[in-house]
Design an enzyme around this catalytic site. Sequence first.
Site, short mmCIF file in Angstrom:
data_model
loop_
_atom_site.label_atom_id
_atom_site.label_comp_id
_atom_site.label_asym_id
_atom_site.label_seq_id
_atom_site.Cartn_x
_atom_site.Cartn_y
_atom_site.Cartn_z
N SER A 159 0.87 -1.18 0.00
CA SER A 159 0.00 0.00 0.00
C SER A 159 0.90 1.23 0.00
O SER A 159 2.07 1.13 0.39
CB SER A 159 -0.85 0.00 1.27
OG SER A 159 -1.53 1.23 1.43
N TYR B 211 -2.40 0.78 10.85
CA TYR B 211 -2.33 0.19 9.50
C TYR B 211 -1.01 0.51 8.82
O TYR B 211 -0.38 -0.36 8.22
CB TYR B 211 -3.51 0.70 8.68
CG TYR B 211 -3.60 0.15 7.27
CD1 TYR B 211 -3.70 -1.22 7.03
CD2 TYR B 211 -3.61 1.02 6.17
CE1 TYR B 211 -3.80 -1.72 5.73
CE2 TYR B 211 -3.71 0.53 4.87
CZ TYR B 211 -3.80 -0.83 4.66
OH TYR B 211 -3.89 -1.32 3.37
P1 NAP Z 1 -11.42 -6.10 0.89
O1 NAP Z 1 -12.42 -5.94 -0.19
O2 NAP Z 1 -11.86 -5.85 2.30
O3 NAP Z 1 -10.75 -7.55 0.78
C1 NAP Z 1 -9.92 -8.05 1.81
C2 NAP Z 1 -9.75 -9.54 1.61
O4 NAP Z 1 -8.86 -10.03 2.62
C3 NAP Z 1 -11.06 -10.31 1.74
O5 NAP Z 1 -11.15 -11.26 0.70
C4 NAP Z 1 -10.93 -11.01 3.08
O6 NAP Z 1 -11.58 -12.29 3.03
C5 NAP Z 1 -9.41 -11.23 3.13
N1 NAP Z 1 -8.95 -11.50 4.48
C6 NAP Z 1 -8.99 -10.69 5.56
N2 NAP Z 1 -8.53 -11.34 6.65
C7 NAP Z 1 -8.20 -12.60 6.22
C8 NAP Z 1 -7.69 -13.75 6.87
N3 NAP Z 1 -7.43 -13.77 8.20
N4 NAP Z 1 -7.47 -14.86 6.14
C9 NAP Z 1 -7.73 -14.88 4.81
N5 NAP Z 1 -8.23 -13.82 4.14
C10 NAP Z 1 -8.46 -12.69 4.85
O7 NAP Z 1 -10.17 -5.12 0.66
P2 NAP Z 1 -9.20 -4.90 -0.60
O8 NAP Z 1 -9.17 -3.44 -0.86
O9 NAP Z 1 -9.49 -5.83 -1.70
O10 NAP Z 1 -7.80 -5.28 0.08
C11 NAP Z 1 -6.90 -6.22 -0.48
C12 NAP Z 1 -5.49 -5.86 -0.07
O11 NAP Z 1 -5.14 -4.60 -0.64
C13 NAP Z 1 -5.27 -5.72 1.45
O12 NAP Z 1 -4.00 -6.26 1.77
C14 NAP Z 1 -5.27 -4.21 1.65
O13 NAP Z 1 -4.53 -3.85 2.80
C15 NAP Z 1 -4.61 -3.76 0.36
N6 NAP Z 1 -4.87 -2.36 -0.02
C16 NAP Z 1 -6.14 -1.89 -0.13
C17 NAP Z 1 -6.33 -0.55 -0.47
C18 NAP Z 1 -7.70 0.07 -0.60
O14 NAP Z 1 -7.82 1.30 -0.59
N7 NAP Z 1 -8.77 -0.72 -0.76
C19 NAP Z 1 -5.23 0.29 -0.69
C20 NAP Z 1 -3.96 -0.24 -0.58
C21 NAP Z 1 -3.79 -1.57 -0.24
P3 NAP Z 1 -12.39 -12.98 4.22
O15 NAP Z 1 -12.91 -11.89 5.11
O16 NAP Z 1 -13.47 -13.74 3.49
O17 NAP Z 1 -11.40 -13.89 4.87
#
Ligand code: NAP
Length: 248
Positions: free
Chosen positions: A136, A149
Site C-alpha cells: 500500500s 495500519y
Molecule cells: P477487501 O475488499 O476488504 O478484501 C480483503 C480480503 O482479505 C477479503 O477477501 C478477506 O476475506 C481477506 N482477508 C482478511 N482477513 C483474512 C484472513 N485472516 N485470512 C484470509 N483472508 C483474509 O479489501 P481490498 O481493498 O481488496 O484489500 C486487499 C489488499 O489490498 C489488502 O491487503 C489491503 O490492505 C490492500 N490495499 C487496499 C487498499 C484500498 O484502498 N482498498 C489500498 C492499498 C492496499 P475474508 O474476510 O473472506 O477472509
Amino acid sequence: MAEARGTGRTAVVTGASSGIGAATVRALAAAGFDTVAGARRVERCEELAREVGGRALPLDVTDAASVAAFAEAVGDVAVVVHSAGGALGTDKVEDADPEGWAQMYATNVIGLTRVHRALLPAVRRSGNGHVVVLGSIAGFEVYPGGSGYTAAKHAVRAVVKTMRQELLGEPIRVTEVAPGMVQTEFSVVRLGSEEAAAKVYEGVTPLTAEDIADVIAFAVTRPAHVDLDHVVVRPVQQADAAHVHRRS
Ligand code: NAP
C-alpha cells in the site's frame, strides 16, 4: 514480448472473497491461469471459482493449521498473489487499541509470511515463480489516524524487500503493488459501516479493484527476466496518503 500467457500454470490468490483479490482471480483466469481462490468466506470464493472455472479453498492466514491445509490442497503453484489484509479503525497513536494493532499485524504481516513459507517449496518447483504482495502507499507514507495500519504495511514493505534479497539468484520474481485509495470492502471493514465508508470516497474518483488486478495481470505476464519491483498506483485526485483533492 510478453511471456506466454498463464496457460497451464497455477495462480493462488489469498483474500479472494472480495475486492482486489476477487478481481485478480478474474484477471488471471482471463490471462489463462488455473486459479485457486482462498479466504475465510469460502462460499464467495466458490461462486467466483464457478464463474472462472477455477478452484476455491478455505483459508485463514492467521491460523497455522488452515494455511497448512490450504498449501497441501493447492499442490503445484507458480504464482502467489497475497491480497488478504486490511485495516481496523482510525485511532490516534495516543488512543491505539492494542488488539486492533495485533490483528492488523497478524493478518497483513505474519499472515503474508505464513502463506509465503507454506507455498514457497511449490513455487520453487515451478522453475519460474512469481510472488505478488498487496502492499500500500501506507507502506511508505503516513497520515493522522492511520498508524496501526501504516505500521503494519511498513512492515510488509520491509518483508517484501527482504524476500527480494533472499530469493536473489532463484528464478522467482517478487512484486509489491502499492495502491492508494481503492473502493472495495476495505473501508467498510475498517470503519464498520457502509455510510462511514462512503464518506472516504466523497468527491473522489477512487481506483477500482479491476484497476489493480489489471496491474497484477500485467506484472505476471511479463517475460521471466522482468520484475516489476514496486508499483505505486494512485487515483489522480490523491497526491499521497494525506493529500486528497475532493470535488465540492
Ligand atoms: P477487501 O475488499 O476488504 O478484501 C480483503 C480480503 O482479505 C477479503 O477477501 C478477506 O476475506 C481477506 N482477508 C482478511 N482477513 C483474512 C484472513 N485472516 N485470512 C484470509 N483472508 C483474509 O479489501 P481490498 O481493498 O481488496 O484489500 C486487499 C489488499 O489490498 C489488502 O491487503 C489491503 O490492505 C490492500 N490495499 C487496499 C487498499 C484500498 O484502498 N482498498 C489500498 C492499498 C492496499 P475474508 O474476510 O473472506 O477472509
